[in-house]
Design a protein around this motif. Structure first.
Motif, PDB file in Angstrom:
ATOM      1  N   PRO A 165       0.819  -1.213   0.000  1.00  0.00           N
ATOM      2  CA  PRO A 165       0.000   0.000   0.000  1.00  0.00           C
ATOM      3  C   PRO A 165       0.855   1.266   0.000  1.00  0.00           C
ATOM      4  O   PRO A 165       1.852   1.360   0.721  1.00  0.00           O
ATOM      5  CB  PRO A 165      -0.800  -0.120   1.304  1.00  0.00           C
ATOM      6  N   PRO A 166       0.500   2.256  -0.831  1.00  0.00           N
ATOM      7  CA  PRO A 166       1.250   3.514  -0.836  1.00  0.00           C
ATOM      8  C   PRO A 166       1.126   4.225   0.513  1.00  0.00           C
ATOM      9  O   PRO A 166       0.118   4.096   1.206  1.00  0.00           O
ATOM     10  CB  PRO A 166       0.575   4.332  -1.948  1.00  0.00           C
ATOM     11  N   VAL A 167       2.157   4.956   0.878  1.00  0.00           N
ATOM     12  CA  VAL A 167       2.136   5.725   2.122  1.00  0.00           C
ATOM     13  C   VAL A 167       2.137   7.205   1.766  1.00  0.00           C
ATOM     14  O   VAL A 167       2.648   7.611   0.713  1.00  0.00           O
ATOM     15  CB  VAL A 167       3.344   5.380   3.010  1.00  0.00           C
ATOM     16  N   PRO A 168       1.549   8.050   2.612  1.00  0.00           N
ATOM     17  CA  PRO A 168       1.507   9.488   2.312  1.00  0.00           C
ATOM     18  C   PRO A 168       2.898  10.066   2.100  1.00  0.00           C
ATOM     19  O   PRO A 168       3.845   9.736   2.804  1.00  0.00           O
ATOM     20  CB  PRO A 168       0.835  10.072   3.559  1.00  0.00           C
ATOM     21  N   ASP A 169       2.995  10.943   1.093  1.00  0.00           N
ATOM     22  CA  ASP A 169       4.261  11.602   0.764  1.00  0.00           C
ATOM     23  C   ASP A 169       3.984  13.103   0.732  1.00  0.00           C
ATOM     24  O   ASP A 169       3.555  13.656  -0.293  1.00  0.00           O
ATOM     25  CB  ASP A 169       4.783  11.104  -0.583  1.00  0.00           C
ATOM     26  N   GLU A 170       4.239  13.786   1.841  1.00  0.00           N
ATOM     27  CA  GLU A 170       3.918  15.204   1.953  1.00  0.00           C
ATOM     28  C   GLU A 170       4.792  16.050   1.037  1.00  0.00           C
ATOM     29  O   GLU A 170       4.328  17.060   0.483  1.00  0.00           O
ATOM     30  CB  GLU A 170       4.067  15.658   3.405  1.00  0.00           C
ATOM     31  N   ASP A 171       6.041  15.673   0.852  1.00  0.00           N
ATOM     32  CA  ASP A 171       6.931  16.445  -0.021  1.00  0.00           C
ATOM     33  C   ASP A 171       6.450  16.394  -1.468  1.00  0.00           C
ATOM     34  O   ASP A 171       6.436  17.421  -2.165  1.00  0.00           O
ATOM     35  CB  ASP A 171       8.360  15.919   0.078  1.00  0.00           C
ATOM     36  N   LEU A 172       6.078  15.204  -1.918  1.00  0.00           N
ATOM     37  CA  LEU A 172       5.580  15.069  -3.289  1.00  0.00           C
ATOM     38  C   LEU A 172       4.276  15.845  -3.459  1.00  0.00           C
ATOM     39  O   LEU A 172       4.071  16.518  -4.469  1.00  0.00           O
ATOM     40  CB  LEU A 172       5.375  13.594  -3.627  1.00  0.00           C
ATOM     41  N   ALA A 173       3.395  15.756  -2.472  1.00  0.00           N
ATOM     42  CA  ALA A 173       2.127  16.487  -2.550  1.00  0.00           C
ATOM     43  C   ALA A 173       2.362  17.990  -2.644  1.00  0.00           C
ATOM     44  O   ALA A 173       1.716  18.687  -3.452  1.00  0.00           O
ATOM     45  CB  ALA A 173       1.265  16.151  -1.334  1.00  0.00           C
ATOM     46  N   ALA A 174       3.292  18.509  -1.833  1.00  0.00           N
ATOM     47  CA  ALA A 174       3.570  19.945  -1.856  1.00  0.00           C
ATOM     48  C   ALA A 174       4.138  20.379  -3.209  1.00  0.00           C
ATOM     49  O   ALA A 174       3.785  21.445  -3.732  1.00  0.00           O
ATOM     50  CB  ALA A 174       4.542  20.300  -0.731  1.00  0.00           C
ATOM     51  N   LEU A 176       3.671  18.918  -6.150  1.00  0.00           N
ATOM     52  CA  LEU A 176       2.601  18.866  -7.151  1.00  0.00           C
ATOM     53  C   LEU A 176       1.679  20.077  -7.036  1.00  0.00           C
ATOM     54  O   LEU A 176       1.280  20.662  -8.051  1.00  0.00           O
ATOM     55  CB  LEU A 176       1.795  17.570  -6.992  1.00  0.00           C
ATOM     56  N   LEU A 177       1.350  20.474  -5.820  1.00  0.00           N
ATOM     57  CA  LEU A 177       0.509  21.660  -5.637  1.00  0.00           C
ATOM     58  C   LEU A 177       1.215  22.918  -6.140  1.00  0.00           C
ATOM     59  O   LEU A 177       0.599  23.790  -6.767  1.00  0.00           O
ATOM     60  CB  LEU A 177       0.146  21.820  -4.165  1.00  0.00           C
ATOM     61  N   ARG A 178       2.513  23.030  -5.875  1.00  0.00           N
ATOM     62  CA  ARG A 178       3.257  24.188  -6.359  1.00  0.00           C
ATOM     63  C   ARG A 178       3.230  24.263  -7.874  1.00  0.00           C
ATOM     64  O   ARG A 178       3.025  25.337  -8.469  1.00  0.00           O
ATOM     65  CB  ARG A 178       4.713  24.110  -5.860  1.00  0.00           C
ATOM     66  N   ARG A 179       3.401  23.128  -8.510  1.00  0.00           N
ATOM     67  CA  ARG A 179       3.405  23.103  -9.967  1.00  0.00           C
ATOM     68  C   ARG A 179       2.007  23.328 -10.538  1.00  0.00           C
ATOM     69  O   ARG A 179       1.860  23.898 -11.625  1.00  0.00           O
ATOM     70  CB  ARG A 179       4.026  21.796 -10.458  1.00  0.00           C
ATOM     71  N   GLN A 180       0.984  22.887  -9.840  1.00  0.00           N
ATOM     72  CA  GLN A 180      -0.376  23.181 -10.284  1.00  0.00           C
ATOM     73  C   GLN A 180      -0.644  24.685 -10.236  1.00  0.00           C
ATOM     74  O   GLN A 180      -1.281  25.244 -11.154  1.00  0.00           O
ATOM     75  CB  GLN A 180      -1.387  22.451  -9.397  1.00  0.00           C
ATOM     76  N   GLU A 181      -0.169  25.355  -9.203  1.00  0.00           N
ATOM     77  CA  GLU A 181      -0.353  26.802  -9.110  1.00  0.00           C
ATOM     78  C   GLU A 181       0.338  27.515 -10.262  1.00  0.00           C
ATOM     79  O   GLU A 181      -0.202  28.475 -10.839  1.00  0.00           O
ATOM     80  CB  GLU A 181       0.173  27.298  -7.765  1.00  0.00           C
ATOM     81  N   LEU A 182       1.527  27.054 -10.618  1.00  0.00           N
ATOM     82  CA  LEU A 182       2.214  27.627 -11.772  1.00  0.00           C
ATOM     83  C   LEU A 182       1.434  27.371 -13.060  1.00  0.00           C
ATOM     84  O   LEU A 182       1.315  28.249 -13.921  1.00  0.00           O
ATOM     85  CB  LEU A 182       3.621  27.037 -11.892  1.00  0.00           C
ATOM     86  N   TRP A 222       5.051   4.389 -10.205  1.00  0.00           N
ATOM     87  CA  TRP A 222       3.722   4.435 -10.796  1.00  0.00           C
ATOM     88  C   TRP A 222       3.101   5.804 -10.522  1.00  0.00           C
ATOM     89  O   TRP A 222       3.721   6.701  -9.979  1.00  0.00           O
ATOM     90  CB  TRP A 222       2.874   3.271 -10.286  1.00  0.00           C
ATOM     91  N   TRP A 223       1.825   5.953 -10.910  1.00  0.00           N
ATOM     92  CA  TRP A 223       1.127   7.232 -10.805  1.00  0.00           C
ATOM     93  C   TRP A 223       0.964   7.659  -9.340  1.00  0.00           C
ATOM     94  O   TRP A 223       0.671   6.830  -8.488  1.00  0.00           O
ATOM     95  CB  TRP A 223      -0.254   7.090 -11.446  1.00  0.00           C
ATOM     96  N   PRO A 224       1.146   8.967  -9.007  1.00  0.00           N
ATOM     97  CA  PRO A 224       0.910   9.427  -7.635  1.00  0.00           C
ATOM     98  C   PRO A 224      -0.563   9.242  -7.254  1.00  0.00           C
ATOM     99  O   PRO A 224      -1.439   9.954  -7.756  1.00  0.00           O
ATOM    100  CB  PRO A 224       1.294  10.912  -7.682  1.00  0.00           C
ATOM    101  N   GLY A 225      -0.829   8.281  -6.382  1.00  0.00           N
ATOM    102  CA  GLY A 225      -2.200   7.905  -6.083  1.00  0.00           C
ATOM    103  C   GLY A 225      -2.801   8.655  -4.910  1.00  0.00           C
ATOM    104  O   GLY A 225      -2.122   9.385  -4.180  1.00  0.00           O
TER     105      GLY A 225
END
Length: 336
Positions: A165-174, A176-182, A222-225
């Protein structure tokens, strides 16, 4: 005298149609008349392994090349499972092209999934249907197909979950959010400001940088789930790919990765539908869900060509999209 026994192989295939709806693939058998799981004889004279026979027969009969699943193991078992038959059974068979008397088929039963049920890899030789549990219950099919199909439709959701099972990745989430804002920075500017040469170049630079970063990310994973970055941030991963139109091969690869994540319940089916349509339209193929728009001669937004357009709202409903007419109305108002 020992009975005549031929080796056969079959594959029970499943696909997710929307967030919680699973269906099983059946083909109409030319001799029996009813519906069966795809399968057929192993080419024993060619030393064909049953697994290869299952894949070959499935592709020939249904047009699909499935991803076969490993045999289930108890939770906590320390070794990885391997792909093999989930069951091996002896099935009584009447005279056919290989034996003129009653005999046995030793059938090797595999289980597989089709992440993109609207994207067959070949042309099916036989009529194909995708049926849910209610349809299977009344389908013209042998009891063994119904029993196994019903059982698997109730358990397939667990079989497709990641073994680790994937585990939360706060760095990756942050990130991705930064790049979405851009990504949204230029796209949310007033219409007049979006057309300046400076803004267009800034837009291209952001898209290129985001695409390069995500391409490197997905090269080894794989894809960030949802379990890893959350549902809201998962939308950011999709958005970057959706705007990578200059790299169609990258979009195609991401379509497949995203489809696998949707299959496992780790991504939004709506995102899978949007990217699937994007890839098809880029390759001059009719879209499936009617999500991609273009301007007609009068300058009004309309859908790009749609495969089996009379069924598009049913497909949209499956994945959680509003009716096409409502979608067009909203997009025209936003563009107006």
């Amino acid at each position: 005298m020992a009975p005549i026994r031929h080796l056969t192989a079959s594959a029970y295939l499943f696909a997710r149609f929307g967030p919680s709806s699973w269906r099983m693939c059946v083909i109409k058998h030319p001799r029996h008349g009813g519906y069966l799981a795809p399968g057929g004889h192993v080419r024993e004279e060619q030393d064909e392994p049953p697994l290869d026979a299952a894949l070959r027969e499935t592709l020939e009969a249904s047009g699909y090349r499935p991803r076969l699943l490993p045999v289930p193991l108890p939770d906590g078992y320390p070794h990885p499972g391997v792909i093999g038959p989930w069951w091996t059974v002896d099935i009584a068979a009447g005279p056919d092209g290989r034996a003129d008397v009653r005999h046995l088929h030793r059938d090797h039963i595999y289980v597989g999934v089709v992440p993109l049920p609207y994207e067959p890899q070949g042309r099916s030789e036989l009529p194909v249907r995708w049926v849910d549990r209610a349809e299977l219950e009344v389908l013209d099919t042998p009891a063994d197909t119904r029993i196994l199909g019903d059982h698997l439709l109730g358990t397939i959701v667990n079989a497709v979950r990641p073994s680790t099972p994937p585990v939360p990745d706060e760095d990756l989430a942050a990130e991705l959010l930064r790049r979405q804002e851009l990504d949204q920075e230029a796209r949310l500017l007033p219409k007049a400001s979006r057309t300046t040469p400076e803004t267009k170049e800034r837009w291209r630079t952001i898209d290129r940088d985001n695409r390069t970063w995500q391409e490197q990310l997905l090269a080894t994973r794989w894809w960030p789930g949802i379990s890893e970055v959350g549902e809201r941030v998962g939308a950011a991963a999709w958005l970057i790919v959706q705007h990578a139109d200059t790299e169609p091969d990258f979009q195609l690869r991401c379509r497949d990765l995203l489809a696998e994540a949707v299959l496992a319940g780790e991504a939004d089916p709506r995102h899978g539908a949007l990217l699937q349509d994007r890839v098809r339209v880029a390759r001059h193929r009719p879209q499936v869900f009617g999500t991609q728009l273009l301007s007609d001669e009068a300058g009004e937004l309309v859908s790009a060509p749609i495969w089996e357009a009379d069924q598009v709202d049913l497909r949209r409903l499956e994945v959680g999209l509003e009716p096409l007419a409502d979608y067009l109305r909203s997009c025209r108002q936003a563009a107006g």
